[in-house]
Every structure is written in C-alpha cells, then in structure tokens.
Design an enzyme around this catalytic site. Structure first.
Site, PDB file in Angstrom:
ATOM      1  N   LYS A  71     -35.752 -24.303  58.766  1.00  0.00           N
ATOM      2  CA  LYS A  71     -37.409 -24.154  59.045  1.00  0.00           C
ATOM      3  C   LYS A  71     -37.916 -24.307  60.712  1.00  0.00           C
ATOM      4  O   LYS A  71     -38.773 -23.956  60.519  1.00  0.00           O
ATOM      5  CB  LYS A  71     -37.495 -25.856  58.513  1.00  0.00           C
ATOM      6  CG  LYS A  71     -37.660 -25.535  56.781  1.00  0.00           C
ATOM      7  CD  LYS A  71     -37.982 -27.131  56.442  1.00  0.00           C
ATOM      8  CE  LYS A  71     -38.129 -27.151  55.173  1.00  0.00           C
ATOM      9  NZ  LYS A  71     -36.713 -27.433  53.710  1.00  0.00           N
TER      10      LYS A  71
HETATM   11  C1  PLP Z   1     -36.348 -27.034  53.045  1.00  0.00           C
HETATM   12  C2  PLP Z   1     -34.638 -26.464  52.862  1.00  0.00           C
HETATM   13  C3  PLP Z   1     -34.713 -26.569  50.911  1.00  0.00           C
HETATM   14  C4  PLP Z   1     -35.297 -26.172  50.526  1.00  0.00           C
HETATM   15  O1  PLP Z   1     -36.236 -24.594  50.580  1.00  0.00           O
HETATM   16  P1  PLP Z   1     -37.424 -24.052  50.054  1.00  0.00           P
HETATM   17  O2  PLP Z   1     -37.864 -23.111  50.693  1.00  0.00           O
HETATM   18  O3  PLP Z   1     -38.199 -25.465  49.864  1.00  0.00           O
HETATM   19  O4  PLP Z   1     -36.913 -23.327  48.526  1.00  0.00           O
HETATM   20  C5  PLP Z   1     -33.625 -26.057  51.446  1.00  0.00           C
HETATM   21  N1  PLP Z   1     -31.882 -26.053  52.252  1.00  0.00           N
HETATM   22  C6  PLP Z   1     -32.633 -27.252  53.634  1.00  0.00           C
HETATM   23  C7  PLP Z   1     -31.427 -27.491  53.738  1.00  0.00           C
HETATM   24  C8  PLP Z   1     -34.190 -27.527  53.233  1.00  0.00           C
HETATM   25  O5  PLP Z   1     -34.153 -28.442  54.531  1.00  0.00           O
END
Ligand code: PLP
Length: 434
Positions: free
Chosen positions: A107
């Site tokens: 993210k």
């Molecule tokens: C947010 C997140 C996900 C999921 O990703 P999406 O884009 O919501 O499908 C998977 N793994 C981790 C560690 C995350 O922080």
C-alpha cells in the site's frame, strides 16, 4: 483524461476531482475513460529499463494529459524510492516482494503516489489552503497513508483507529510520526472509526470550515499506480527468460491490487492469466463458480488484510469486463484457503524452499503451487513483510524472525495520539478547533 462512475449516475469527473473526491456522487468507483495500449517497442525493450522508467511510461498513459511531464516524472520517481524485486522461490515460482517501502507493505506505492499527486493539484490551485485527509484504519492502511503523506506541505492527515484493536507494530507506524500526522485513538471498533469519518464528510458546517478528503484504497490515485510493479515483474522475468507463459497470483481482499494488474493486461502487458487467492472470505471465488456476486459479513483470519466480505473493487473488474462472467473467468481463476491451510503453506514453503512467506503471500504461493500448468511460470505478490505479523508467523514457523531496522525505528518512537469516544459531536468539535 476523464473518469466515469461504475454506477453510471454521476457526472464525468476530471482527474483532480476524482482524486479529491475519491468516491463518485452515486457511490460508484471512478474508472478512466480510456486505457491506452502501450507500444510493442516498449515491451520489446522492457527488460533494459529501470523500475522508474517503466513506471513513468505507464503513468504517462494514465496521467500524462493532466500532469506536466516533469512533475509526473518527479512524482513517479519519488514514489518509487525503493525496489520491488522478483525473488526466485522455486524454478517456476517467484515472489514479487512489495515490502521494501517505508511501511513494508504494497500500500506504500499507492499512498505515496496519491500524496504527491494531491500536493501537485494543491500547488496548481495556489490558494494556500490546507487539505485534511481523514482515514479510518484497521491497521495497514493507516500506516501506509500516514507515511505516504508525512511531511507533505499543505496536507494534514488524521488517522482514526480502534483502541486496542491494532497490533503494537501497526500502531507505532502511525502514532510516532508527529509533523502533519495526527493519530486518533477511538474507544470503539473499526466500524466506529469509519462511521466518524463518514459523518465528517457529510457534515455541512465542518466541510465549510475545512477542506476534507479521503485516502481510502478505492481512490484512482492509489489504485492505478499499483499497475507499475506488474510491468516491472514482467521485465524481471523476461530478463531471466521466464516470461513466456507468466501467471500472476494476487492475494486479494478488496481486489484493488489485482484490478490494477488487469488494467496492465488491457494496456498490453503479456500476462497469460491471473489467480485471485482468497483466505476464508471467498466471495469472489464463489462468484467465479456461480456467476452470482453475494457479499457477506467478513470473517476474521490470520491473513487479516484480506478479511473483506464485500470487495469494493469488484465493481471495477465487472465494469472492465463488460459485466461478462465468462470473460472474467477466462482471465482469472480463484482459490480460497482456511487458516489451517495458510499455516501449512507457510510451513511447507519454508521447509521446501527456505523462503518465509507472510500469511497473505502464503495464499498466493499455495495457489501457484496447486494451479500452475506445464510451461507456466508464476509470480505471487508478497504483499507485506512477514515481520509485520511477527506473532502469527513466529507461532506458525516456531521461529523468531528478525524485525527489519525500518520497522524497529518506528517502535522506538514515542506514541502520540488523541483519545476520542465514538461520539461524532466530540470528533467534530476537535476538528473545528484544530
Ligand atoms: C491490503 C492488503 C491486501 C489486500 O489487497 P487488496 O488490494 O485489498 O485486494 C493483501 N495483503 C496485504 C498485506 C494488505 O495490506
């Protein structure tokens, strides 16, 4: 470029409006009006380009009409101040490590890009007004957004999180920063935090008093930049002579990450097929099987960033494929794993290959191991560093994994947060006096 809403009832929006508003007026998700294919010459030469060069080419296709070239290049290069290596786990399975950014999760890419793009628009407006970003978090989003916006002029971030419900490692990543980041510890659960944020956006007096915006993951400025690293993954596999039948497996929750990969494919990225790996929250898996999208309350798992019962980006995937179930199934298959299966996969992966997966990445590893066909090479996304889930990982692997220096540094900072009840009037008064 303009953006339309997946619900089709909201006015067309400019990039700036889509970024500042996040969600369209009809509660739909914004989609770019065009997805421009990249020229064959780009793919022919991609293995000789740097991550930043590749990313800039992709960014230009989406944002080039709205952001001047020098500024866009700077935004991309600043955002990607860390590597995203494709690490060989077995002969046919690679891990795309998305945890080398400041908060050790994928993210970071979207949050850092969005912060810089928002700052660009603020500067262009030149009215010196401050924008206030409100974000409710159950853990990971708060840290990525807080760190993505840290020190960015003209923007103040309020992170609302549920008291006692986020891990100490997660908490320190947004409570020790200071500067333009305020952490608000809400005596309630995540839904209470989200309700406070929603009420704030709807409160007329508050919105007259201060400019509010959201940085949640459905924002186009957070989700489109995630496509950068799929192109880079292809470049790395191509360099290794392994990209002819490339399969990409994405551990998925809200489906933003895999959605950006699908956008990449529309731009010409030669990925053969995709696997969406779920934990026990199997809504998308069931959709592939039945053609029916049936959201349900989320269940708690050890891969908790994927505990989503109504994945918001499903609307984007559905739109991208013209609401055609068969077309979606032709490109994407699914997998769903219980906590026990996730733990088994983490142990198997470590024993067989020496590689330590976090619980999210482990879903991806397992889906590739079970699903790869002859001649295919798979890349799964290691979406966060295993140390972010240290207790879980140590427990499963009977290990004591090392905490990276970057993460330790957060843990040494002093916690600063504002205590708040879930009562909106108190939260409003706090913002009015901020
Ligand atoms: C947010 C997140 C996900 C999921 O990703 P999406 O884009 O919501 O499908 C998977 N793994 C981790 C560690 C995350 O922080």
């Amino acid at each position: 470029m303009n953006y339309y809403s997946t619900n089709g009832q909201a006015p067309i929006a400019s990039l700036e409006k889509a970024v500042v508003k996040g969600l369209a007026e009809d509660k739909g998700l914004y989609m770019p009006e065009q997805i421009k294919p990249l020229p064959q010459s780009f793919f022919d030469n991609i293995e000789n380009l740097s991550f930043q060069e590749i990313a800039y080419t992709v960014a230009d296709a989406f944002f080039g009409e709205d952001v001047d070239a020098d500024s866009l290049k700077k935004i991309v290069y600043d955002t990607l101040a860390f590597d995203v290596p494709a690490v060989k786990v077995t002969d046919t399975i690679y891990s795309l490590e998305l945890f080398h950014g400041p908060t050790l999760a994928f993210k970071d890419v979207g949050a850092r890009f969005m912060a810089r793009l928002l700052q660009y628009f603020l500067k262009k407006e030149g009215n010196g007004s401050q924008v206030n970003v409100l974000v409710a978090t159950s853990g990971d989003t708060g840290s990525a957004v807080a760190n993505g916006f840290l020190g960015v002029d003209g923007i103040h971030v309020y992170v609302l999180y549920p008291k006692g419900k986020v891990s100490p490692i997660q908490e320190c990543q947004f409570t020790t920063l200071g500067q333009n980041i305020t952490a608000i510890e809400v005596d309630g659960v995540f839904d209470d935090c989200q309700a406070l944020v929603k009420s704030a956006f709807m409160d007329e007096e508050l919105n007259k008093h201060m400019k509010l915006t959201s940085a949640n993951s459905i924002n186009v400025a957070r989700f489109l930049p995630q496509s950068f690293y799929y192109f880079y993954a292809y470049a790395q596999l191509k360099k290794a002579g392994k990209a002819d039948q490339m399969v990409v497996c994405v551990p998925s929750g809200n489906f933003g990450n895999i959605c950006s990969a699908l956008f990449g494919k529309k731009m010409g990225l030669p990925i053969k097929r995709f696997i969406a790996a779920n934990n026990a929250n199997d809504i998308f898996f069931n959709y592939l099987k039945t053609g029916k999208y049936e959201p349900k309350p989320s269940v708690q798992t050890i891969a908790n960033a994927m505990d989503v019962g109504d994945p918001s980006n499903f609307a984007r995937i559905y739109d991208l494929y013209g609401k055609d179930h068969a077309a979606i199934c032709a490109d994407i298959s699914g997998a769903t794993y219980s906590d026990e299966q996730i733990a088994d996969s983490m142990r198997d992966c470590k024993t067989e290959t020496g590689y330590v997966c976090d619980p999210h990445g482990a879903c991806g590893y397992r889906a590739l191991k079970e699903g790869l066909k002859d001649g295919e090479v798979g890349v799964f996304l290691e979406t966060a560093h295993p140390a972010k889930f240290k207790d879980t990982v140590d427990g499963i692997l009977s290990d004591d994994i090392e905490i990276p220096a970057k993460l330790r540094a957060f843990m040494q900072g002093e916690k600063q947060s504002v205590a708040m009840t879930k009562d909106f009037s108190a939260f409003k008064a706090f913002l009015m006096n901020a």
